[in-house]
Enzyme design. Structure first.
Site, short mmCIF file in Angstrom:
data_model
loop_
_atom_site.label_atom_id
_atom_site.label_comp_id
_atom_site.label_asym_id
_atom_site.label_seq_id
_atom_site.Cartn_x
_atom_site.Cartn_y
_atom_site.Cartn_z
N GLU A 1 0.81 -1.21 0.00
CA GLU A 1 0.00 0.00 0.00
C GLU A 1 0.85 1.27 0.00
OE1 GLU A 1 -3.65 -1.72 2.72
OE2 GLU A 1 -1.79 -1.18 3.68
N THR B 1 5.52 -9.44 9.06
CA THR B 1 4.19 -9.28 8.45
C THR B 1 4.08 -7.89 7.82
OG1 THR B 1 3.23 -10.77 10.07
CG2 THR B 1 1.70 -9.29 8.94
N ARG C 1 3.81 4.43 15.99
CA ARG C 1 2.66 5.32 15.70
C ARG C 1 1.33 4.60 15.84
NH1 ARG C 1 -0.48 2.96 11.84
NH2 ARG C 1 -0.36 3.77 9.73
N ALA D 1 4.57 -8.74 16.40
CA ALA D 1 5.48 -7.59 16.35
C ALA D 1 4.92 -6.33 17.02
CB ALA D 1 5.84 -7.29 14.89
N GLY E 1 -7.81 -6.02 11.95
CA GLY E 1 -8.70 -6.03 10.78
C GLY E 1 -8.44 -4.77 9.98
N ASP E 2 -7.62 -4.89 8.93
CA ASP E 2 -7.21 -3.66 8.23
C ASP E 2 -7.09 -3.87 6.73
OD1 ASP E 2 -5.00 -5.26 8.29
OD2 ASP E 2 -3.62 -3.78 9.11
P1 NAD Z 1 2.55 -10.53 13.52
O1 NAD Z 1 2.39 -11.50 12.39
O2 NAD Z 1 3.91 -10.20 13.99
O3 NAD Z 1 1.71 -11.05 14.78
C1 NAD Z 1 0.40 -11.53 14.68
C2 NAD Z 1 0.20 -12.52 15.83
O4 NAD Z 1 -1.19 -12.91 15.82
C3 NAD Z 1 1.02 -13.80 15.68
O5 NAD Z 1 1.82 -14.00 16.84
C4 NAD Z 1 -0.04 -14.91 15.52
O6 NAD Z 1 0.34 -16.15 16.11
C5 NAD Z 1 -1.23 -14.28 16.22
N1 NAD Z 1 -2.53 -14.82 15.86
C6 NAD Z 1 -3.01 -15.15 14.62
N2 NAD Z 1 -4.27 -15.62 14.73
C7 NAD Z 1 -4.60 -15.56 16.04
C8 NAD Z 1 -5.77 -15.90 16.79
N3 NAD Z 1 -6.85 -16.41 16.18
N4 NAD Z 1 -5.78 -15.71 18.13
C9 NAD Z 1 -4.68 -15.21 18.78
N5 NAD Z 1 -3.53 -14.89 18.13
C10 NAD Z 1 -3.50 -15.06 16.78
O7 NAD Z 1 1.76 -9.21 13.06
P2 NAD Z 1 1.90 -7.73 13.66
O8 NAD Z 1 2.94 -6.96 12.94
O9 NAD Z 1 1.93 -7.79 15.13
O10 NAD Z 1 0.50 -7.13 13.17
C11 NAD Z 1 -0.70 -7.60 13.75
C12 NAD Z 1 -1.86 -7.11 12.92
O11 NAD Z 1 -1.95 -5.68 13.04
C13 NAD Z 1 -1.71 -7.39 11.44
O12 NAD Z 1 -2.98 -7.85 10.96
C14 NAD Z 1 -1.36 -6.06 10.83
O13 NAD Z 1 -1.81 -5.95 9.50
C15 NAD Z 1 -2.11 -5.13 11.74
N6 NAD Z 1 -1.57 -3.76 11.83
C16 NAD Z 1 -2.48 -2.75 11.90
C17 NAD Z 1 -2.04 -1.46 12.00
C18 NAD Z 1 -3.03 -0.35 12.14
O14 NAD Z 1 -2.68 0.82 12.06
N7 NAD Z 1 -4.28 -0.65 12.39
C19 NAD Z 1 -0.67 -1.16 12.01
C20 NAD Z 1 0.24 -2.22 11.96
C21 NAD Z 1 -0.23 -3.53 11.87
#
Ligand code: NAD
Length: 353
Positions: free
Chosen positions: A69, A97, A125, A152, A239-240
């Site tokens: 994106e 991710t 942020r 992360a 959820g994004d």
């Molecule tokens: P990541 O892959 O490092 O961590 C995700 C974790 O979720 C993993 O440890 C995984 O085992 C766990 N997981 C998956 N399904 C699960 C379930 N059903 N129950 C419990 N745990 C579960 O990802 P991340 O970098 O931490 O990002 C997490 C989410 O946040 C992603 O979907 C990412 O797109 C989103 N995100 C959103 C924003 C925002 O501004 N809204 C910003 C950054 C990331």
């Protein structure tokens, strides 16, 4: 704090570049919690001057594996954009991710004034925005947060909520216990009470704030309706993307929903499960006082976070300001800058020696 970016003409052709290494130096020098609180201040300032910004839903290139994106915005003086990916299957393959980088540029001549890594900065942020939203929406005196998804973003969220909202206990759950162990270890010396839980149901018990931060490119149901009691604030991060949600639709129907930029959130957020005209409140309205945040203790508030370009702009603006006194950057020879602007070819020819 001032909202205008320092556009001093020095080193005009050189672009300060903040590498991952330098970003980590900046974070560790300032301290992650303090830095997130300060970034939250910049984000809040920019939400309060919402009308000034060019706003567009981010430009997304979807594939089977994930999404890439571009997130642009401008306040008329400074332009910013972020490149970011989201690939839920990456973690199992040893990749992040989410990774990102971004740019700030002068609007008056188009020259970039900052080029920065944004993988770490996005985590900062995102957590800063979450905790800031919770400041307006969470029940007064909230002390316990459930943190579902311990990847992360997790520790950044926990620390920002400790610093900005006063959360004292974080109840961790992840389908992968190794992720929970990692988060618990990273948070061990923060002063937070950390409770490792064996299920999402256990994690939400007694929590006034529930953060969902999982990654799965599908309609997942991390929270079901029966798990969400009256008065809770939900901070839904994961959820994004179209087709990627975390909450059961019934929870949305019981909640007052707060969003960043409706045209983007309707495509990407939890509310993609609802009718296109389902009422939502924009966060900037709550921050300026144009709309109400939490109005009653029994109300369920939901921040349907997807991440918006102005938040990245604010974070880059903050980093740019920090670089005026903290020299954690290198000058990047990014822009061709011949002495005679028309003699681009001559510059190349003379470089041959
Ligand atoms: P990541 O892959 O490092 O961590 C995700 C974790 O979720 C993993 O440890 C995984 O085992 C766990 N997981 C998956 N399904 C699960 C379930 N059903 N129950 C419990 N745990 C579960 O990802 P991340 O970098 O931490 O990002 C997490 C989410 O946040 C992603 O979907 C990412 O797109 C989103 N995100 C959103 C924003 C925002 O501004 N809204 C910003 C950054 C990331």
């Amino acid at each position: 704090m001032t909202t205008s970016v320092n556009l001093a003409p020095s080193r005009m052709a050189m672009v300060p570049f903040v590498s991952v290494d330098n970003m980590m130096k900046l974070v560790n020098e300032i301290g992650p919690a303090k830095m997130m609180a300060e970034i939250a201040g910049y984000i809040e300032e920019d939400f309060k001057r919402w009308q000034l910004f060019d706003k567009t839903p981010r430009v997304a290139a979807h594939s089977e594996e994930g999404v890439i994106e571009l997130m642009p915005t401008s306040d008329g003086e400074t332009y910013g954009f972020k490149y970011v990916n989201g690939h839920p299957a990456n973690m199992a393959r040893g990749f992040q991710t989410v990774t990102a980088f971004g740019v700030l540029a002068r609007v008056d001549n188009g020259y970039p004034i900052l080029f920065s890594e944004m993988t770490v900065l996005t985590a900062l942020r995102t957590a800063a925005t979450s905790a800031l939203a919770a400041k307006y929406l969470a029940p007064k005196g909230a002390t316990t947060m459930a943190m579902i998804g311990n990847g992360a973003q997790c520790e950044f969220q926990a620390l920002a909520f400790q610093e900005i909202l006063g959360i004292k206990t974080v109840r961790l759950y992840d389908i992968d216990p190794q992720a929970t162990d990692k988060a618990a270890e990273n948070l061990a010396e923060t002063g937070l009470e950390i409770v490792k839980c064996a299920s999402s149901e256990e994690a939400v018990a007694g929590a006034q704030v529930i953060t969902t931060c999982t990654a799965d490119k599908q309609y997942a149901t991390i929270l079901t309706d029966n798990m969400v009691g009256a008065g809770v604030h939900i901070n839904a991060i994961g959820g994004d993307c179209p087709g990627k949600t975390e909450l059961h639709r019934d929870i949305l129907l019981r909640s007052n929903i707060f969003v960043e930029f409706p045209p983007q959130t309707r495509i990407e957020g939890e509310i993609q499960q609802l009718d296109p005209d389902h009422p939502v409140t924009e966060l900037w309205e709550v921050m300026t006082g144009a709309a109400k945040g939490r109005v009653a203790p029994e109300q369920i508030t939901l921040f349907d976070s997807v991440g918006f370009a102005t938040e990245d702009f604010s974070a880059l603006r903050y980093v740019h300001d920090q670089l005026q006194t903290r020299k954690h950057f290198v000058d990047l020879d990014l822009l061709a800058d011949p002495d005679d602007p028309r003699d681009l070819f001559g510059m190349v020819r003379r470089a041959k020696g």
